[in-house]
Write an enzyme that holds these catalytic residues in place. Structure first.
Site, PDB file in Angstrom:
ATOM      1  CD  GLU A  71      26.618  14.429   6.016  1.00  0.00           C
ATOM      2  OE1 GLU A  71      26.969  15.600   5.741  1.00  0.00           O
ATOM      3  OE2 GLU A  71      26.282  13.602   5.150  1.00  0.00           O
TER       4      GLU A  71
ATOM      5  CG  HIS B 140      31.643   6.363  -0.211  1.00  0.00           C
ATOM      6  ND1 HIS B 140      32.224   7.352  -0.961  1.00  0.00           N
ATOM      7  CD2 HIS B 140      30.356   6.762  -0.028  1.00  0.00           C
ATOM      8  CE1 HIS B 140      31.328   8.297  -1.228  1.00  0.00           C
ATOM      9  NE2 HIS B 140      30.192   7.963  -0.679  1.00  0.00           N
TER      10      HIS B 140
HETATM   11  C1  TPP Z   1      29.145  14.043   3.287  1.00  0.00           C
HETATM   12  C2  TPP Z   1      28.306  13.145   2.481  1.00  0.00           C
HETATM   13  N1  TPP Z   1      27.040  12.925   2.843  1.00  0.00           N
HETATM   14  C3  TPP Z   1      26.256  12.109   2.121  1.00  0.00           C
HETATM   15  C4  TPP Z   1      26.739  11.484   1.003  1.00  0.00           C
HETATM   16  C5  TPP Z   1      25.858  10.523   0.220  1.00  0.00           C
HETATM   17  N2  TPP Z   1      25.506  11.133  -1.049  1.00  0.00           N
HETATM   18  C6  TPP Z   1      26.187  10.888  -2.171  1.00  0.00           C
HETATM   19  S1  TPP Z   1      25.660  11.813  -3.455  1.00  0.00           S
HETATM   20  C7  TPP Z   1      24.474  12.545  -2.495  1.00  0.00           C
HETATM   21  C8  TPP Z   1      23.567  13.570  -3.080  1.00  0.00           C
HETATM   22  C9  TPP Z   1      24.333  14.761  -3.517  1.00  0.00           C
HETATM   23  O1  TPP Z   1      23.457  15.671  -4.092  1.00  0.00           O
HETATM   24  P1  TPP Z   1      23.995  16.853  -4.986  1.00  0.00           P
HETATM   25  O2  TPP Z   1      25.025  17.607  -4.243  1.00  0.00           O
HETATM   26  O3  TPP Z   1      22.815  17.613  -5.466  1.00  0.00           O
HETATM   27  O4  TPP Z   1      24.737  16.133  -6.201  1.00  0.00           O
HETATM   28  P2  TPP Z   1      24.102  15.193  -7.339  1.00  0.00           P
HETATM   29  O5  TPP Z   1      24.198  13.791  -6.855  1.00  0.00           O
HETATM   30  O6  TPP Z   1      22.723  15.649  -7.578  1.00  0.00           O
HETATM   31  O7  TPP Z   1      24.998  15.395  -8.512  1.00  0.00           O
HETATM   32  C10 TPP Z   1      24.519  12.072  -1.213  1.00  0.00           C
HETATM   33  C11 TPP Z   1      23.618  12.494  -0.120  1.00  0.00           C
HETATM   34  C12 TPP Z   1      28.093  11.732   0.658  1.00  0.00           C
HETATM   35  N3  TPP Z   1      28.667  11.128  -0.396  1.00  0.00           N
HETATM   36  N4  TPP Z   1      28.843  12.578   1.395  1.00  0.00           N
END
Ligand code: TPP
Ligand code: TPP
Ligand code: MG
Ligand code: MG
Lengths: 327, 335, 335, 327
Positions: free
Chosen positions: B71, B140
């Site tokens: 971001e 959130h």
């Molecule tokens: C700063 C931020 N950006 C976007 C999100 C929305 N979001 C929640 S989980 C996720 C994916 C995260 O991917 P990863 O780090 O691979 O973890 P996984 O969910 O695969 O365990 C996103 C984009 C968030 N929670 N925080």
């Protein structure tokens, strides 16, 4: 790709324009005629000019708080820059920006960020736009060794690699971020090595050798224009002045006087290139003429700046908004 | 919520209308503007999926870009692209993630035009959505628009009806300066009549009187419109007539509309789901206490979320935001 | 500025005093607290040099850490360290850099104690300084404290005298929760008498009446105290007596002190160097328009920086912030 | 360093506790008894338990929005966790945190960040504190493949390397961030390679093999405890469920059903380890007993959670401030 013919003289001229402009600016700053903070690039002209000369006129650039050199290297006129230093109406940014923010859009500079690392995403986006619009414009992104530790460096290089954006990341590695050396702030001091983590080429070049920087940058520009993506170039250079003019650093010195003196003596990019040009057969008069022209241009810039009025108070809100609607 | 009043108003606007939800109206605004102007691109995490599957179908990958989770920089990438000829819509998804992008939005987007003396323009839209009452928990569930109110150089919209979000979103996309769009997710499912005119634009900076009344003026910010309209409907039976104003644009705010209403009612309540301190309600109250002081018959009341983080537990979140009953109570207090 | 009144007040406090500048008082507060509690560490860019050379001499490198230029994470590093047994002072230097650290300060520092149900404590201090009238230009001249006012879970101080900054800085360091310190650099050189008592603490959340008066209450925020005191001194000759209140702590704000003063004067002006919209002045005005409405004889006036970015040019910056004359004008307007 | 003797059974038990806890939670969530969003770690238990078992009880940990597995892997009781899912007063976070925020300080977890990448600096600071205070505590930092693209990853790894902090960065690389694959978001998909840019070791391990993860982590923990600094471990794993339960992804699928099925069938870390244990001579009854115990513990947790009251409205502000002054 080598600097050839008149381009060599242009390289010499632009380095000198930066040097003389800043020397004059420093004098005016010390004399109280320029407000704010004043960061010079004295000593770093080789890196800045070498890289900028590799661009076309319609290519774009972003820079840093140490902003004077970038527009001049890209071919800017000096008057509006000098007026900007004084906060005048005739300044390139109408007196709203000042020394740290020499964004001169007439030569394609979209921003000079006073926020360390802040310009890296902008450059990436500028290149992104070129890619989306399908034009072959390249963006050159300047930043310091200190800026490499900002998250924006990492995030931006990743995106540029992912989408093969036409951007050249040029680190002016002068060894220090204010009083903090690379060795005491980077877990691994070879900045070029970081490029591999993003799958992009990373290389080191002698920033005091303007033609070496040009060569490196020109190759990266060719790659970028051909759709082969970004390059990270680390130009090792040195800052001859204190971080900003007038800064008094208390306590133990963070760099030895001898180190600074040695660089000034042996590693001045302008002196070094002057010697090269003479060796290559350029004659002394040609160089002297350039030196004379540059001195005149700087004098004229000061005259212009002094003559330019201060912005009128009622213009304070001007330029906040464009307030037009797209058609 | 009873959106009757609103629906009536929109239906009154000339030209053909179509019913759709608030969320559909956002997607449609984006679609239409992307059709209209090829410089408009959409950037965000998983946007090719979440931004309404239609987008990628219509425009392909060169107009709709999935961002890595960065971001702090993809907002800046949007800004750089805006300076260089595109008109990006940057989707930050959940509003609480906008803190990661604060530097680029404040130090770059809001300042660069000024700092360059007008040499560059930054036509960019930042979208984000604000959750509540769904146990999203504090990381959130923020409503960070008050933070950006203090920043010069930004325009901020947070409309509450399908017609308004469509018209204001389109104005935002066509605007030459950075615009922040804060969408209250509690409004997403609400339906309303939306003009089909592709040039249905609502000007940035104009409030709307969502309901006319005589006794008290209630300014409702974003999602607070729902319980406010409920309260107004509820009180009508008691003969209490409430004027409800929706600023729609939070910055620049339409103070004139509020002043005109106070001239009639002499009483002002501001209802907002943001945290209490230094929110939009504070600003409205401060301006009115300065500029409409002599018209005020009674103190200015503010209802909002308390100065406490949004809790996860439904038991705690239930009455965290102003409710119909708390608004009814405040109105009674002023009469 | 004439700090006479203030000096008198401090001199009146029992116990020995010593004269020093505001800046020296900050450094001394840090030194004393680092001596007192070995969990206190100082983190920031170039702090070993800029934070007052004394610190590294006294405490060595294990207590004073130079950070890489990574505001987004070294703030978070401080938070993690605070959770795990240290009491860090994180120096963000120029306030405009705090946007880079917004996510860690808002989403982590301000929320984690609540979100863990009190399982962890976050005793941390974030310091930053606010420049003005020195042609720093917009990217180095922000006063971002209003943004953090809206965030639950943070305490915010911005005292204006040497004695107050020392006492409040010490309270902040000893506090168990995150505290933000906004230092107005225009106050740095001001001298005042400071108690030598190493336990000289000023409680967070208590305002100070910097000057008593009868006709109008002026609340001055941070650096605005200087022109405010000048204005008060200037008007005394005309027989106008101004009560000047310095909240010292911006959050939680001491509304009671302001109310008590309004009870006497019936007139309120708030002077602030922050941008106009949704600033601390808005909040104070809003609270007073609700809770002290019946005591107010006249509209509440606010003076502040306009909703425009801070320009570089001295010609434009000169009258950008409230001046003695603009404050005098506002006071006259109310009488 | 190998998982030996009873520790092997403990690894099996903890993986199973995570699995059964989440399966039960998913059932309750689908039944409307758990509010909010629900992200399971089903499929990722090997990575989580393998790494956590390498820690001492007094070591610290940070995690992510996919938070259920971390405390359980570190040895947490299940009751307060299940109650937290329901937003009950008896929840580990008193109902203030919920599913994404299972920070259980009784087992040394200082945070589970719902903000992707947000926990990385906290873990780094936690380790920094250990170093400053001169204690030999180690911090284990979990994050996903998507989080690697946050600036905090870069900035934190740099600081950890620079000061040789006792921290292990453990990437649960399940191949996707919501619907975005590593290939479409990382300029260079080998995440372990990024470590070299910071001068720290980076290695890849099979995250479905709990003992391989343990081995890797145990080695990194030994290094960290000996003052030799951080390690980046990328544990390749797979998420069996959708990103969060109930999420409907429109349009083209971002991963094929066959891919998911193959992983469930052939790459389930619990099934794989069960087979290993049997091969190593552990008898079926021992495993069955563990399975029975785990089922009972989960049942008890549900009972506890259901019986726990909701927080009373007047307690809303509780836990905002500690409001004590240091002594
Ligand atoms: C700063 C931020 N950006 C976007 C999100 C929305 N979001 C929640 S989980 C996720 C994916 C995260 O991917 P990863 O780090 O691979 O973890 P996984 O969910 O695969 O365990 C996103 C984009 C968030 N929670 N925080
Ligand atoms: C985000 C941010 N942090 C800190 C500063 C203060 N600052 C100004 S210049 C500088 C050093 C920058 O070092 P480097 O990137 O190497 O550039 P150089 O000054 O050497 O050209 C710092 C820390 C800033 N302007 N922005
Ligand atoms: Mg440098
Ligand atoms: Mg993942």
């Amino acid at each position: 790709m080598q600097l050839k013919g008149d381009r060599r003289l242009e390289a010499f001229r632009r380095m000198l324009r930066i040097r003389r402009f800043e020397e004059e600016g420093r004098r005016l700053f010390n004399g109280g005629q320029i407000p704010g903070w004043f960061h010079t690039t004295v000593g770093q002209e080789g890196a800045i000019v070498g890289a900028s000369l590799a661009l076309r006129d319609d290519d774009a650039m972003t820079g840093t708080h140490r902003s004077h050199g970038h527009p001049i290297a890209k071919g800017a006129h000096l008057q509006a820059l000098m007026a900007e230093l004084m906060g005048k109406e005739g300044g390139v940014c109408k007196g709203r920006g000042g020394s740290m923010h020499f964004a001169d859009s007439s030569v394609g500079i979209i921003s000079e960020s006073g926020i360390v690392g802040g310009g890296i995403p902008l450059a990436t986006g500028c290149a992104f736009s070129a890619k989306v619009r399908g034009v072959d414009q390249v963006t050159l992104c300047f930043f310091g060794d200190g800026a490499v530790n900002q998250g924006t460096f990492h995030e931006s290089l990743n995106m540029a690699s992912l989408w093969r954006l036409p951007v050249i990341y040029l680190c002016e590695n002068n060894g220090y971020a204010m009083t903090t050396s690379v060795a005491t702030s980077h877990g691994q001091p070879d900045i070029a090595l970081r490029a591999a983590g993003y799958g992009i080429p990373g290389e080191i070049v002698d920033g005091q050798d303007v033609s070496a920087v040009y060569q490196s940058a020109a190759y990266a520009v060719t790659r970028a224009r051909a759709g082969q993506g970004p390059t990270l170039i680390v130009a090792n250079t040195y800052r001859f002045d204190e971080h900003n003019i007038g800064l008094a650093v208390s306590g133990e010195p963070y760099r030895q006087v001898a180190e600074v003196e040695a660089h000034k003596r042996d590693r001045d990019p302008i002196l070094l290139y002057r010697t090269v040009l003479l060796e290559e057969g350029v004659n002394e008069e040609t160089l002297a003429t350039i030196e004379h022209e540059v001195a005149q241009a700087v004098t004229q810039a000061v005259q212009f700046a002094l003559a330019s009025p201060m912005p009128r108070p009622e213009t304070l809100p001007d330029y906040m908004f464009v307030s037009t609607i797209a058609r | 919520m009873d959106v009757k009043d609103d629906t009536h108003r929109d239906a009154a606007t000339p030209g053909p209308h179509i019913q759709m939800t608030y969320f559909e109206a956002i997607v449609q605004a984006q679609l239409e503007e992307m059709h209209r102007d090829e410089r408009v691109v959409l950037l965000g995490e998983d946007v090719s999926v979440h931004g309404g599957g239609k987008l990628i179908e219509c425009f392909g990958k060169n107009r709709v870009w999935n961002m890595p989770i960065s971001e702090g920089s993809f907002t800046g990438l949007g800004i750089g692209a805006a300076i260089n000829g595109l008109r990006p819509i940057v989707d930050i998804s959940t509003a609480s993630f906008i803190y990661l992008a604060c530097d680029q939005i404040v130090n770059q987007a809001s300042k660069l035009r000024y700092m360059t003396g007008g040499q560059i323009d930054i036509p960019i839209v930042f979208r984000c959505c604000m959750f509540s009452t769904g146990s999203e928990a504090a990381q959130h569930a923020d409503r960070p628009y008050p933070l950006f109110m203090n920043v010069p150089g930004l325009k901020i919209i947070s409309p509450t009806s399908a017609a308004d979000i469509k018209g204001l979103m389109k104005s935002a996309i066509r605007d030459g300066d950075p615009v922040l769009v804060f969408e209250d997710t509690r409004l997403w499912p609400l339906k309303g009549d939306v003009p089909t005119d592709p040039d249905h634009l609502i000007p940035i900076g104009k409030a709307d009187v969502k309901r006319e009344g005589e006794h008290v003026t209630v300014v409702a910010i974003a999602g607070a419109i729902r319980p406010t309209m409920e309260a107004a409907n509820y009180l009508i039976e008691e003969g209490i007539s409430v004027e409800v104003i929706d600023p729609r644009t939070l910055k620049p705010l339409d103070y004139e509309a509020i002043k005109m209403s106070i001239e009639k009612t002499g009483r002002l309540i501001i209802v907002e789901n943001g945290h209490r301190i230094c929110n939009v309600g504070s600003e409205i109250a401060a301006v009115m206490a300065e500029e409409s002081f002599d018209l005020l018959k009674r103190p200015i009341l503010r209802l909002s979320a308390p100065d406490i983080h949004v809790p996860f537990s439904p038991a705690l979140e239930k009455d965290f935001f102003p409710t119909r009953d708390s608004i009814v109570g405040a109105i009674r207090q002023l009469l």
